[in-house]
Motif scaffolding. Structure first.
Motif, PDB file in Angstrom:
ATOM      1  N   ASP A 171       0.853  -1.410  -0.022  1.00  0.00           N
ATOM      2  CA  ASP A 171      -0.178   0.100   0.104  1.00  0.00           C
ATOM      3  C   ASP A 171       0.689   1.107  -0.167  1.00  0.00           C
ATOM      4  OD1 ASP A 171      -2.527  -1.940  -0.234  1.00  0.00           O
ATOM      5  OD2 ASP A 171      -2.778  -1.480   2.073  1.00  0.00           O
ATOM      6  N   GLN A 172       1.963   1.098   0.659  1.00  0.00           N
ATOM      7  CA  GLN A 172       2.280   1.926   0.493  1.00  0.00           C
ATOM      8  C   GLN A 172       3.233   2.261  -1.043  1.00  0.00           C
ATOM      9  OE1 GLN A 172       2.045   3.784   3.307  1.00  0.00           O
ATOM     10  NE2 GLN A 172       4.240   4.150   3.470  1.00  0.00           N
ATOM     11  N   VAL A 173       3.947   1.733  -1.742  1.00  0.00           N
ATOM     12  CA  VAL A 173       3.869   1.906  -2.753  1.00  0.00           C
ATOM     13  C   VAL A 173       3.063   2.633  -4.170  1.00  0.00           C
ATOM     14  CG1 VAL A 173       3.984   0.241  -5.304  1.00  0.00           C
ATOM     15  CG2 VAL A 173       5.642  -0.274  -2.811  1.00  0.00           C
ATOM     16  N   ILE A 174       1.627   2.500  -3.385  1.00  0.00           N
ATOM     17  CA  ILE A 174       0.052   2.667  -3.876  1.00  0.00           C
ATOM     18  C   ILE A 174       0.761   4.270  -3.686  1.00  0.00           C
ATOM     19  CG2 ILE A 174      -1.597   3.228  -4.620  1.00  0.00           C
ATOM     20  CD1 ILE A 174      -1.873  -0.102  -4.809  1.00  0.00           C
ATOM     21  N   GLU A 199       9.340  -8.785  -4.094  1.00  0.00           N
ATOM     22  CA  GLU A 199      10.535  -8.650  -4.627  1.00  0.00           C
ATOM     23  C   GLU A 199      10.421  -7.168  -5.760  1.00  0.00           C
ATOM     24  OE1 GLU A 199      11.054 -12.394  -3.077  1.00  0.00           O
ATOM     25  OE2 GLU A 199      10.173 -11.598  -4.769  1.00  0.00           O
ATOM     26  N   GLN A 200       9.608  -7.122  -6.177  1.00  0.00           N
ATOM     27  CA  GLN A 200       9.932  -6.094  -6.909  1.00  0.00           C
ATOM     28  C   GLN A 200       8.539  -4.921  -6.112  1.00  0.00           C
ATOM     29  OE1 GLN A 200       6.768  -8.485  -9.538  1.00  0.00           O
ATOM     30  NE2 GLN A 200       7.478  -6.800 -11.242  1.00  0.00           N
ATOM     31  N   ILE A 201       8.344  -5.468  -4.898  1.00  0.00           N
ATOM     32  CA  ILE A 201       8.185  -4.506  -3.962  1.00  0.00           C
ATOM     33  C   ILE A 201       8.810  -3.410  -3.282  1.00  0.00           C
ATOM     34  CG2 ILE A 201       6.008  -3.820  -1.817  1.00  0.00           C
ATOM     35  CD1 ILE A 201       4.552  -4.397  -4.137  1.00  0.00           C
ATOM     36  N   ASN A 202       9.921  -4.378  -3.325  1.00  0.00           N
ATOM     37  CA  ASN A 202      11.342  -4.227  -2.315  1.00  0.00           C
ATOM     38  C   ASN A 202      11.244  -2.962  -3.497  1.00  0.00           C
ATOM     39  OD1 ASN A 202      10.589  -5.395   0.403  1.00  0.00           O
ATOM     40  ND2 ASN A 202      11.755  -7.034  -0.550  1.00  0.00           N
TER      41      ASN A 202
END
Length: 253
Positions: free
Chosen positions: A50-53, A182-185
């Protein structure tokens, strides 16, 4: 184009069309498209996806509202992250709280921490603290943006990019459905996205403090949520309707 007055079949058809289009878009493109169909609301739990969004909405200055369900039982680290995220990305995060009268009614029937005693009591707590505030957060919205990912749990493995939420009568957008952790990180590192410090302490999925524990090595990401229940598909009802959850006016509450 707006979809506020569209019929259920029309919305289902639109969702299927958008789902196919999302496959070819990056995150910014998916979110930008989601915002073209009326009032879009993103509900964040402040978890890492959610932080990514939230970061993408802020960095791209997208016309998507950001809201969170402040249940009254969140970790202090989660609460602190709300303010930090607003400042970092220049966004406003609306807080939706449960009604005190409904919380008091729940406590009188089940006890403040009665959710440990039965699935019924746990569903009732989620209903009061999450589902009712969610309904207020989405009131008048045509698009609901979430951080659901297929790799979070077996129960979410078939999550589409876009779907018609018949229960709420809106389009539900899951722009990270195909993203791996991994993509999120990698996104978090590339864009200096603030994250909950609990993630580094073994909490990949973070909800209310009494209902979340750190996971053990090899456990699925959401194994720490409502860990005392036996049902492997346990959810709070935000994304998977649970028939056992009592309604707002239920005499069982």
């Amino acid at each position: 184009m707006t979809i506020h007055d569209a019929s259920g079949p029309r919305l289902a058809e639109l969702a299927a069309t958008l789902d196919a289009q999302f496959e070819k878009l990056d995150l910014a493109g998916r979110l930008s498209l989601a915002g073209e169909f009326g009032r879009a609301v993103f509900t964040t739990s402040l978890g890492i996806e959610d932080q990514v969004i939230s970061a993408a909405i802020g960095l791209e200055q997208l016309d998507i509202e950001v809201s969170t369900l402040e249940t009254g039982r969140l970790f202090p680290e989660t609460l602190a992250l709300i303010d930090e995220t607003e400042e970092r990305f220049g966004i406003d995060i609306r807080r939706f709280h449960p009604a005190k009268a409904e919380v008091d009614e729940y406590a009188a029937r089940y006890g403040l921490n009665g959710f440990y005693e039965s699935v019924e009591a746990r569903h009732a707590c989620c209903h009061v603290r999450k589902l009712v505030p969610l309904a207020r957060a989405l009131e008048g919205a045509t698009v609901w943006v979430t951080g659901l990912r297929r790799s979070q749990s077996g129960n979410r493995a078939a999550t589409p990019f876009v779907e018609y939420d018949a229960e709420r009568g809106l389009i539900k957008v899951n722009p990270l459905a195909d993203w791996s952790l991994e993509q999120i990180n990698a996104y978090v590192e590339a864009h200096a996205v603030p994250t909950n410090p609990l993630h580094t302490r073994g909490f990949p999925s973070i909800g209310c403090e009494p209902c979340t524990r750190a996971i053990k090595p090899g456990e699925p990401e959401r194994a720490g949520r409502w860990w005392w229940e036996n049902d492997e598909k346990r959810e709070c009802g935000l994304h998977v309707p649970e028939a056992a959850a009592p309604s707002l006016n239920s005499s069982s509450l």
